[in-house]
Design a protein around this motif. Sequence first.
Motif, short mmCIF file in Angstrom:
data_model
loop_
_atom_site.label_atom_id
_atom_site.label_comp_id
_atom_site.label_asym_id
_atom_site.label_seq_id
_atom_site.Cartn_x
_atom_site.Cartn_y
_atom_site.Cartn_z
N THR A 1 0.85 -1.20 0.00
CA THR A 1 0.00 0.00 0.00
C THR A 1 0.88 1.24 0.00
N THR A 2 0.24 2.36 -0.25
CA THR A 2 0.94 3.63 -0.17
C THR A 2 0.95 4.13 1.27
N LEU B 1 3.77 -6.86 4.92
CA LEU B 1 3.15 -5.61 4.52
C LEU B 1 4.23 -4.60 4.16
N LEU B 2 4.21 -4.14 2.91
CA LEU B 2 5.13 -3.12 2.45
C LEU B 2 4.34 -1.84 2.24
N THR B 3 4.69 -0.79 2.99
CA THR B 3 3.98 0.48 2.86
C THR B 3 4.93 1.57 2.40
N GLY B 4 4.40 2.45 1.57
CA GLY B 4 5.18 3.61 1.16
C GLY B 4 5.14 4.69 2.24
N ASP B 5 6.02 5.67 2.09
CA ASP B 5 6.05 6.79 3.03
C ASP B 5 6.69 7.99 2.33
N ASN B 6 6.46 9.17 2.90
CA ASN B 6 7.10 10.37 2.38
C ASN B 6 8.61 10.32 2.60
N GLU B 7 9.30 11.24 1.96
CA GLU B 7 10.76 11.26 2.07
C GLU B 7 11.20 11.39 3.52
N LEU B 8 12.42 10.93 3.77
CA LEU B 8 12.96 10.91 5.13
C LEU B 8 12.95 12.29 5.78
N LYS B 9 13.13 13.34 5.00
CA LYS B 9 13.22 14.68 5.58
C LYS B 9 11.93 15.12 6.25
N ALA C 1 7.16 -7.52 13.87
CA ALA C 1 8.23 -6.54 13.72
C ALA C 1 7.75 -5.46 12.76
N SER C 2 8.15 -4.22 13.02
CA SER C 2 7.83 -3.11 12.14
C SER C 2 9.11 -2.34 11.89
N TYR C 3 9.57 -2.39 10.63
CA TYR C 3 10.88 -1.85 10.29
C TYR C 3 10.77 -0.53 9.52
N ASN C 4 11.81 0.27 9.64
CA ASN C 4 11.82 1.58 8.99
C ASN C 4 13.21 1.84 8.43
N PRO C 5 13.56 1.26 7.28
CA PRO C 5 14.92 1.44 6.74
C PRO C 5 15.21 2.89 6.39
N LEU C 6 16.42 3.32 6.73
CA LEU C 6 16.84 4.69 6.47
C LEU C 6 17.70 4.82 5.22
N ASN C 7 18.03 3.68 4.61
CA ASN C 7 18.80 3.69 3.37
C ASN C 7 18.58 2.38 2.64
N GLY C 8 19.13 2.27 1.45
CA GLY C 8 18.91 1.10 0.62
C GLY C 8 19.47 -0.18 1.20
N THR C 9 20.64 -0.09 1.81
CA THR C 9 21.25 -1.28 2.40
C THR C 9 20.37 -1.83 3.51
N ILE D 1 4.85 -9.07 9.41
CA ILE D 1 5.99 -8.15 9.51
C ILE D 1 5.73 -6.98 8.58
N HIS D 2 6.03 -5.79 9.04
CA HIS D 2 5.78 -4.55 8.29
C HIS D 2 7.11 -3.88 7.97
N ILE D 3 7.26 -3.43 6.73
CA ILE D 3 8.42 -2.62 6.34
C ILE D 3 7.89 -1.32 5.75
N ASN D 4 8.26 -0.22 6.37
CA ASN D 4 7.85 1.12 5.92
C ASN D 4 8.94 1.67 5.01
N LEU D 5 8.58 2.06 3.78
CA LEU D 5 9.57 2.39 2.76
C LEU D 5 9.41 3.84 2.29
N PRO D 6 10.24 4.75 2.79
CA PRO D 6 10.21 6.12 2.28
C PRO D 6 10.53 6.15 0.77
N LYS D 7 9.89 7.05 0.07
CA LYS D 7 10.03 7.08 -1.39
C LYS D 7 11.48 7.32 -1.80
N ASP D 8 12.20 8.18 -1.07
CA ASP D 8 13.58 8.43 -1.47
C ASP D 8 14.48 7.23 -1.22
#
Length: 510
Positions: free
Chosen positions: A69-70, A94-102, A124-132, A153-160
């Motif tokens: 989802t977005t 669950l993969l969700t989009g998010d606004n840019e990190l800023k 678990a609910s994850y929030n990666p801050l970079n591609g790695t 398990i949820h991964i929140n993925l900022p667009k940037d």
Amino acid sequence: MNVAAKMVEILIEEDIIDVFGIPGEQIMPLYEAMSKSGINHILTKHEQGAATAADGYSRSTGKIGVCITTASPGALNTAMPLATAFKDNVPLLLLTGDNELKYRGSDHFQTTPQLEMFRHITRASYNPLNGTEAMYMLRASIYELKNFPKGPIHINLPKDVLLQEEFDDFDLCYLCEDDMSNMARAQERIDNAERPLFILGAGAISEAQNIERIANEYQIPVTTTFHGKGAVPDDNPLNLGLCGIRDTERAKYAFENSDCIMGLGIKASERTLPEIPDNFIHVNINKDVLVGDYPIHGKVSDFIAQAKFKPADWMDELSEIDGSYHIEGLDDDLKPQAAIKRILERFPDNIIASDAGSHTTWTTLLKKSQKPRQLLFSGAMAPMGYGLPAAIGASIATGEKVIVINGDGDFQMNLQELATLKQQDLDVIVFILNNSEFGIIRQWQESFYDMEPYQIHLENPDFVKLASSYGIDGVRVDNIDDLELILDKDLIGPLVVEVIVESEDIPLPP
């Protein structure tokens, strides 16, 4: 290649081909990557429908169900099915989009603390801050869901982050974290037992064949939870029926008189066990649910492989106890239980997706499961609106005919997924038991609050015309004879059958 494209590549590499979701601005990089891949994306009409379909996909196969989802509005619409999967330990991603990190922590358009919101309804609910970090979290999540399916398990993925092109990927090496240290004490309990008993939950399904073999060889009786139905076929004489609040007299007697109860892959909730006996061996991969004096944190397969069993000799005694469910009104025209009985008799080997309401009680009691994963419903959360999207997910996963049994109230919670059903042209038959009320709520009002029915009467649409508006055939019946005439036909979905039923109380547990 950017992060989004690599994530899609990983999904395909892990044989995750079917995903459910709705696109949106913040998750668009992932959708761009999917559009160029072999991913089979099923576009639902609401994010709740998407996540519930992923739930049904997983329950019917044991595979990972995936929902995409977005940001905030889309993501938050998945909260109920995510909580449902969490309570029932269904492996969802669950993969969700998010606004840019800023914009993190700001009041920017469509920015909310998604990580914190999902933390209590996911494993678990994850929030990666970079591609790695995104690569690591995706690979780690898939590994966990495949090997230790404790829940979503949820991964929140900022667009940037999705658009980053510089990142590291790597192979993961995991060791199973378990604790079989109580195995010796448990074995001593098994060695000294004269009246052993298995209680099988959803976590035992993967070992169903081995457990049935052991039960048959050593004549060890079996009871099951709702979600463990079919782990040992219902027609096996060793299967005593359900345990807990809907137990048979035979299952209750076995529980009260066993000297060694082995709970395999069960949560041991209040709906399963009235109490935790001192002879209870509890095996579960989720250490957070372990109870009793013999907790074993590990896989059911490891326990079965290590345990040594001996012949039991109390089935003759148990056979003297009543093992049937006594349900009245099965021949009345037209009680809901009478309709459900005939539907189940017509489709004995098909996957049945039920919902939440009085019909669920009749369905779970009347359904005879000869193999696991034939009955899909939410046990611990029980949200209305589960049946239709779960059936869509199960049909996508298995390619089989799926039968939905739901009430008029819960059907309307996610009726928009009729459009998905039609678009996917699935062999799903939806039976709507229409009593124009919230039946269980009325029963509670009358039985426990001594009040007149209040805010439970439903002004329903014409369900046949509703189905037709989506391009789906529909038919209405209001008596048993007509229902049986319909059931005698070669029914092919998508199809909606509205069954007019009487108001009826379910049997309440003692």
